[in-house]
Structure formats: C-alpha cells, structure tokens
Design a protein around this motif. Structure first.
Motif, short mmCIF file in Angstrom:
data_model
loop_
_atom_site.label_atom_id
_atom_site.label_comp_id
_atom_site.label_asym_id
_atom_site.label_seq_id
_atom_site.Cartn_x
_atom_site.Cartn_y
_atom_site.Cartn_z
N LEU A 1 12.36 -7.41 1.06
CA LEU A 1 12.06 -5.99 1.26
C LEU A 1 11.53 -5.39 -0.03
O LEU A 1 12.12 -5.59 -1.09
CB LEU A 1 13.33 -5.23 1.67
N LEU A 2 10.46 -4.66 0.08
CA LEU A 2 9.88 -3.95 -1.06
C LEU A 2 10.07 -2.47 -0.82
O LEU A 2 9.70 -1.96 0.24
CB LEU A 2 8.39 -4.27 -1.19
N GLU A 3 10.69 -1.77 -1.75
CA GLU A 3 10.83 -0.33 -1.65
C GLU A 3 10.01 0.33 -2.73
O GLU A 3 10.07 -0.07 -3.90
CB GLU A 3 12.30 0.10 -1.79
N ILE A 4 9.27 1.34 -2.31
CA ILE A 4 8.43 2.08 -3.25
C ILE A 4 8.79 3.56 -3.15
O ILE A 4 8.76 4.14 -2.06
CB ILE A 4 6.94 1.87 -2.96
N GLU A 5 9.13 4.14 -4.29
CA GLU A 5 9.34 5.58 -4.38
C GLU A 5 8.09 6.16 -5.02
O GLU A 5 7.66 5.74 -6.08
CB GLU A 5 10.56 5.90 -5.23
N PHE A 6 7.50 7.13 -4.33
CA PHE A 6 6.27 7.74 -4.80
C PHE A 6 6.57 8.94 -5.67
O PHE A 6 7.69 9.47 -5.68
CB PHE A 6 5.40 8.13 -3.60
N GLY B 1 8.17 11.93 -4.17
CA GLY B 1 9.56 11.82 -3.73
C GLY B 1 9.76 10.97 -2.49
O GLY B 1 10.89 10.59 -2.18
N ALA B 2 8.71 10.67 -1.76
CA ALA B 2 8.84 9.85 -0.55
C ALA B 2 9.20 8.42 -0.92
O ALA B 2 8.77 7.90 -1.96
CB ALA B 2 7.53 9.87 0.24
N ILE B 3 10.01 7.79 -0.07
CA ILE B 3 10.37 6.39 -0.26
C ILE B 3 10.04 5.64 1.03
O ILE B 3 10.39 6.07 2.12
CB ILE B 3 11.86 6.22 -0.58
N TYR B 4 9.34 4.52 0.86
CA TYR B 4 9.02 3.64 1.99
C TYR B 4 9.56 2.25 1.70
O TYR B 4 9.54 1.78 0.56
CB TYR B 4 7.50 3.55 2.21
N ARG B 5 10.04 1.60 2.74
CA ARG B 5 10.51 0.22 2.66
C ARG B 5 9.52 -0.64 3.43
O ARG B 5 9.25 -0.40 4.60
CB ARG B 5 11.90 0.11 3.28
N TYR B 6 9.00 -1.66 2.77
CA TYR B 6 8.03 -2.58 3.38
C TYR B 6 8.73 -3.88 3.71
O TYR B 6 9.45 -4.44 2.86
CB TYR B 6 6.83 -2.79 2.45
N LEU B 7 8.53 -4.38 4.92
CA LEU B 7 9.26 -5.53 5.44
C LEU B 7 8.46 -6.82 5.30
O LEU B 7 7.23 -6.81 5.39
CB LEU B 7 9.59 -5.29 6.92
N ASP B 8 9.17 -7.91 5.11
CA ASP B 8 8.58 -9.26 5.04
C ASP B 8 7.53 -9.41 3.94
O ASP B 8 6.48 -10.01 4.14
CB ASP B 8 7.98 -9.66 6.39
N VAL B 9 7.82 -8.85 2.79
CA VAL B 9 6.90 -8.93 1.65
C VAL B 9 7.29 -10.14 0.79
O VAL B 9 8.43 -10.22 0.32
CB VAL B 9 6.95 -7.64 0.80
N PRO B 10 6.36 -11.07 0.57
CA PRO B 10 6.67 -12.24 -0.26
C PRO B 10 6.92 -11.84 -1.72
O PRO B 10 6.37 -10.85 -2.20
CB PRO B 10 5.42 -13.12 -0.16
N PRO B 11 7.73 -12.62 -2.43
CA PRO B 11 8.04 -12.30 -3.83
C PRO B 11 6.81 -12.22 -4.73
O PRO B 11 6.77 -11.41 -5.66
CB PRO B 11 8.95 -13.44 -4.28
N ASP B 12 5.78 -13.03 -4.46
CA ASP B 12 4.60 -13.00 -5.32
C ASP B 12 3.83 -11.68 -5.21
O ASP B 12 3.21 -11.24 -6.18
CB ASP B 12 3.69 -14.20 -5.07
N VAL B 13 3.91 -11.03 -4.07
CA VAL B 13 3.26 -9.71 -3.94
C VAL B 13 3.97 -8.70 -4.83
O VAL B 13 3.32 -7.88 -5.50
CB VAL B 13 3.23 -9.25 -2.46
N TYR B 14 5.29 -8.75 -4.86
CA TYR B 14 6.06 -7.87 -5.73
C TYR B 14 5.73 -8.14 -7.21
O TYR B 14 5.47 -7.21 -7.97
CB TYR B 14 7.56 -8.08 -5.48
N ARG B 15 5.69 -9.40 -7.59
CA ARG B 15 5.35 -9.75 -8.97
C ARG B 15 3.94 -9.29 -9.33
O ARG B 15 3.70 -8.76 -10.42
CB ARG B 15 5.48 -11.27 -9.19
N ASP B 16 2.99 -9.49 -8.40
CA ASP B 16 1.61 -9.06 -8.65
C ASP B 16 1.50 -7.54 -8.77
O ASP B 16 0.71 -7.03 -9.56
CB ASP B 16 0.68 -9.57 -7.55
N LEU B 17 2.31 -6.83 -7.99
CA LEU B 17 2.32 -5.36 -8.08
C LEU B 17 2.78 -4.93 -9.47
O LEU B 17 2.15 -4.07 -10.10
CB LEU B 17 3.23 -4.76 -7.01
N LEU B 18 3.86 -5.52 -9.95
CA LEU B 18 4.37 -5.15 -11.27
C LEU B 18 3.39 -5.51 -12.38
O LEU B 18 3.31 -4.80 -13.39
CB LEU B 18 5.72 -5.83 -11.53
#
Length: 152
Positions: free
Chosen positions: A100-105, A108-125
């Motif tokens: 699960l990837l959570e993004i707080e904008f 103030g909005a927060i969205y949770r994204y489902l079935d996100v692979p770990p490499d997408v999170y690493r690439d985002l950072l």
C-alpha cells in the motif's frame, strides 16, 4: 477506481430509510398475511396490522443505522509517512507487507493506492520531480481509496 478519486465498491447500497421501505414494499415484504372467510372476504386482524408497523419501524431503524455507519467508516492509517520535497506531495508512506502506498498532498488530502510494487515506491522517492512521477506513474495506474479529504 483508477482516477485517483474515491473508490466506492459497486456493490454498496445506501438507499436511506425511504429507499429501504420502498424496496421492502416492492418485494412484498410489508404485506401482512391475510386469511379469507368462506364467503370470499379477506380479513386482516389488528395483530397483522401491528406486524406491518413493526416491520416498517425495524426497516427505518436499520436504514438510519446504515446511513450513520457509512458516514463514520473512516479509514485509520497506521502507515508512517515521511516528508518529501515536492510542490504537490507533502508526505509519502509505504507498507511493504500490504503493498500500500499512501500519499498526503499539500492540500491535506490523503489517498491510499493499492497493489503498488516496492520499486514504484523507491522510484517515487528517488524522482527529481515527485509530482510529475506521481502524475505519470501512480495516479491513473493504481486503484485508490480516499483516506482523508482536502482541507478547506
């Protein structure tokens, strides 16, 4: 939903008290049993009318409780989010176990994204522009759940 908006399951039915009563009456659930006399008359005793009233009351209470419960069904997040340098994203968090990837904008909005692979999170950072990476690789690609609305 893949539009970055709130994902409401398609099977949810929130028709309110009036809708529940209409649904019950259209299916014949509110029709009290009747008996007929030998002369073709239909007799509905007072007890049967009370039965109908109790069903109506129970349905209205049930529908009201459903409406109240759906308003209180907030998602409680236990995913820690870290601040990021971005014009649109304020904090980002990820659950390796649940993918699960959570993004707080920033708004103030927060969205949770489902079935996100770990490499997408690493690439985002690691992305130079996190907002651009989000728009191109996450926003329209993964199902999302609206955790918290934006601040007004």
């Amino acid at each position: 939903m893949r539009d970055g908006g709130s994902a409401a399951p398609s099977g949810d039915v929130n028709c309110g008290a009036k809708g529940a009563l209409f649904l019950a009456s259209s299916k014949g659930l509110l029709d009290p049993p009747s008996r007929s006399t030998g002369r073709g008359e239909i007799v509905r005793p007072q007890a049967m009318k009370a039965h109908t009233a109790s069903i109506l009351f129970a349905l209205s209470v049930f529908a009201t409780n459903m409406e109240a419960a759906s308003a209180d069904d907030a998602i409680i997040s236990h995913i820690p989010r870290d601040r990021v340098q971005s014009s649109a994203l304020a904090k980002v968090g990820y659950s390796k176990r649940l993918h699960l990837l959570e993004i707080e904008f920033v708004n103030g909005a927060i969205y949770r994204y489902l079935d996100v692979p770990p490499d997408v999170y690493r690439d985002l950072l690691a992305a130079k522009s996190k907002a651009r990476f989000y728009d191109q690789n996450i926003r329209a690609k993964y199902r999302s759940v609206h955790v918290r609305p934006r601040r007004k």
